[in-house]
Design an enzyme around this catalytic site. Structure first.
Site, short mmCIF file in Angstrom:
data_model
loop_
_atom_site.label_atom_id
_atom_site.label_comp_id
_atom_site.label_asym_id
_atom_site.label_seq_id
_atom_site.Cartn_x
_atom_site.Cartn_y
_atom_site.Cartn_z
N GLY A 189 7.12 4.86 8.55
CA GLY A 189 6.14 5.92 8.79
C GLY A 189 6.40 6.59 10.13
N SER A 190 5.35 7.17 10.67
CA SER A 190 5.51 7.92 11.92
C SER A 190 5.54 6.97 13.11
CB SER A 190 4.36 8.91 12.09
OG SER A 190 3.16 8.20 12.32
N GLU B 158 10.13 1.23 10.79
CA GLU B 158 11.18 2.25 10.61
C GLU B 158 10.46 3.58 10.77
OE1 GLU B 158 13.50 4.85 9.98
OE2 GLU B 158 13.02 4.57 7.88
N VAL C 159 1.94 5.91 14.09
CA VAL C 159 1.38 4.81 13.28
C VAL C 159 2.12 3.51 13.59
CG1 VAL C 159 1.01 3.96 10.92
CG2 VAL C 159 0.55 6.35 11.45
N GLY C 160 3.41 3.61 13.81
CA GLY C 160 4.22 2.43 14.13
C GLY C 160 3.72 1.72 15.37
N GLU D 123 9.93 15.50 16.14
CA GLU D 123 10.18 15.41 14.70
C GLU D 123 9.22 16.37 13.99
OE1 GLU D 123 9.12 11.78 12.44
OE2 GLU D 123 11.13 11.94 11.58
N LYS E 189 0.88 -1.18 0.00
CA LYS E 189 0.00 0.00 0.00
C LYS E 189 0.91 1.23 0.00
CE LYS E 189 -2.43 3.18 2.80
NZ LYS E 189 -1.53 4.26 2.32
N CYS F 196 13.40 11.01 7.29
CA CYS F 196 13.50 10.59 8.71
C CYS F 196 14.93 10.81 9.19
CB CYS F 196 13.11 9.14 8.96
SG CYS F 196 12.56 8.22 7.57
C1 UN1 Z 1 14.55 8.57 4.98
O1 UN1 Z 1 15.25 9.35 5.63
O2 UN1 Z 1 13.32 8.61 5.12
O3 UN1 Z 1 19.87 8.02 3.88
C2 UN1 Z 1 15.16 7.61 4.04
C3 UN1 Z 1 19.15 8.71 3.17
C4 UN1 Z 1 18.38 8.06 2.05
C5 UN1 Z 1 17.19 7.34 2.60
C6 UN1 Z 1 16.45 8.17 3.58
N1 UN1 Z 1 19.25 7.15 1.34
O4 UN1 Z 1 19.07 9.89 3.36
#
Ligand code: UN1
Length: 512
Positions: free
Chosen positions: A244-245, A266, A248-249, A401, A191, A300
């Protein structure tokens, strides 16, 4: 009529020409059983409808899972090197389609072309890596404690895997999940984020064109409650992977636990970059800009806190703010743009709310803080790159965040104090240190409590063959990328072959 074959982008300002994209279930492009669709609009120019996507529901999820379940019976028996060849072919195809995929992604997601080309490249790198893995997937053989007995452990696929992916890396992150999963012999239902389904569609299209058999990869577009929920609750889904956040995780993790699904989460980050007095200042300023404002701060791994030692604090601030003010904000399709828009209105509101929060907390805003909505910006979700200085590490802008172009600069006295500030948050994804002192670098590599540490580079830029993920509220201990993904998408089976022709009892038949 919905069709999968109308070519060409939507005209600016019209939605009638927008192409309709369907779900991919059991090797067929199909409309949702709900009969409903939703629009995917360009966040840099909301008059531009990038595509019309299926607003799916539980019935679509059920059909996709059932197709994946049936496909698993055959796919798990295809030798892994053969499965991997399909992924290799997909890599080659993605290279051919790279520019178009990047342009589609900039239109639907807003990040600049240089970055969307990088996002597609990350999927290509991932495909090559896991294509090679088809001939590895190593497991141990080990001596048995009994004579004439053989012992080994092999990796086996888990079954149907559900994937819920974010909008910030809409092709790379789906590739981190889909490609290792199928090389390991699993089948998948994905999804994609509702803001960016096209890039995931493009990836699935490539996999279908490369020869992935029907039912092995299925895509169901739509929203969390109608698609994500039924997917994570489905009893036939044996593994769930979410990027995701943290909020939600928590839901996905607790839901998965009820039926003992494997679950990889993650989640968020609040990533620190420490700059010590002896750092190469030019490098640190450029790194901090790229880490803080690349992808409009929507990674992230974004560098959202810069912790600077007092000896160079004022010079760093002056140079950083001067550069941040001059970053060119605009439509990512313009090659000269340095920072694109926020993904949507609600994210932009969140970003702007943190401008107020930071100001109310007493941090000094040195630049930015405003929405850009005049002239070329009027149809998009743009804001100025924003820098707060003299930030106290306990302030909300330094703890939460934001996922936007808002950077907090925090003064520190020495490395130990900087590390304490760096670690003093609920997350632990990425971290960075700028110094020329190798002793300090190694101490930080040991003591920064995060899944990733960079030395003399910002907090973004992970490569696909190393583990990706974090500690504390960033996840639940799994890693994507490289071997971490193989570990997640397989289960160990230990096998004992007794060729002694007699009953031998482990732990019991021994001569002491
Ligand atoms: C993310 O930060 O959501 O390391 C993924 C990075 C990218 C992947 C980031 N290769 O910044």
């Amino acid at each position: 009529m919905a069709t999968d074959t109308l070519a060409g982008p939507a005209m600016l300002g019209t939605s009638t020409k927008a192409r309709v994209y369907k779900n991919f279930i059991d090797g067929e492009w199909v409309e949702s059983s709900t009969g409903e669709t939703f629009e995917n609009r360009n966040p840099a120019d909301t008059r531009d409808v990038v595509g019309i996507f299926q607003k799916s529901g539980k019935t679509d999820v059920d059909e996709a899972v059932e197709a994946a379940r049936r496909a698993f019976a055959k796919w798990r028996l295809v030798p892994a090197p053969r499965r991997a060849e399909v992924v290799f072919a997909a890599a080659e195809m993605l290279i051919e389609r790279k520019e178009q995929c990047a342009r589609d992604m900039t239109r639907e997601m807003g990040k600049i072309l240089k970055e969307t080309r990088g996002d597609v490249q990350e999927a290509i790198d991932t495909a090559y890596y896991f294509a090679g893995e088809g001939r590895r997937m190593f497991g141990p053989t080990t001596p048995s404690e009994l004579p004439n007995k053989f012992a080994m452990a092999v990796r086996q696929p888990i079954g149907v895997c559900g994937m819920i992916t974010p909008w910030n890396f809409p092709m790379a992150i789906p590739s981190w999940k889909l490609l290792p999963a199928i090389v390991c012999g699993n089948t998948c239902v994905i999804k994609p984020a509702q803001d960016t389904p096209l890039s995931t569609y493009n990836l699935v299209r490539v996999l279908a064109d490369a020869g992935v058999p029907k039912g092995v990869v299925n895509i169901v577009s739509g929203f969390g409650p109608q698609v994500g929920g039924p997917l994570m609750e489905h009893p036939e889904v044996r593994a769930i992977s979410l990027t995701g956040s943290t909020a939600v995780g928590r839901i996905v993790g607790t839901t998965a636990a009820k039926s003992f699904k494997h679950c990889s989460l993650e989640l968020g980050g609040k990533n620190p970059m420490i700059v010590l007095d002896d750092a190469n200042l030019d490098l640190a300023v450029e790194g901090g800009l790229w880490g803080g404002f690349g992808t409009t701060g929507q990674r992230c791994t974004a560098t959202s806190r810069i912790i600077v030692q007092k000896g160079i604090y004022s010079e760093f601030v002056e140079r950083y703010v001067d550069r941040a003010k001059r970053l060119k904000v605009g439509n990512g399709l313009d090659e000269t743009t340095e920072m694109g828009p926020a993904i949507n209105e609600s994210q932009l509101k969140t970003d702007l709310s943190y401008v107020e929060i930071g100001s109310a907390e007493g941090a000094k805003m040195k630049c930015g803080g405003n929405r850009l909505d005049k002239g070329e910006y009027q149809y998009g979700y743009f804001m100025e790159p924003t820098v707060f200085i003299d930030v106290d590490p306990k302030m909300r802008i330094a703890q939460e965040e934001i996922f936007g172009p808002v950077v907090s600069i925090i003064p520190c006295d020495y490395l130990e104090d900087a590390i304490e500030i760096a670690n003093g948050i609920e997350y632990g994804l990425s971290s960075a240190l700028y110094t020329k002192d190798v002793n300090k670098a190694f101490a930080a590599m040991r003591d920064l409590h995060a899944g990733i540490t960079y030395i003399n580079a910002p907090t973004i830029g992970a490569e696909v063959h190393l583990p990706f993920g974090g500690v504390k509220a960033t996840g639940n201990g799994h890693r994507e990328g490289g071997m971490g993904a193989i570990d997640f998408y397989t289960e160990w089976k230990s096998i004992y072959v007794d060729y002694s022709d007699k009953l031998q009892k482990a732990q019991i038949d021994r001569v002491d």
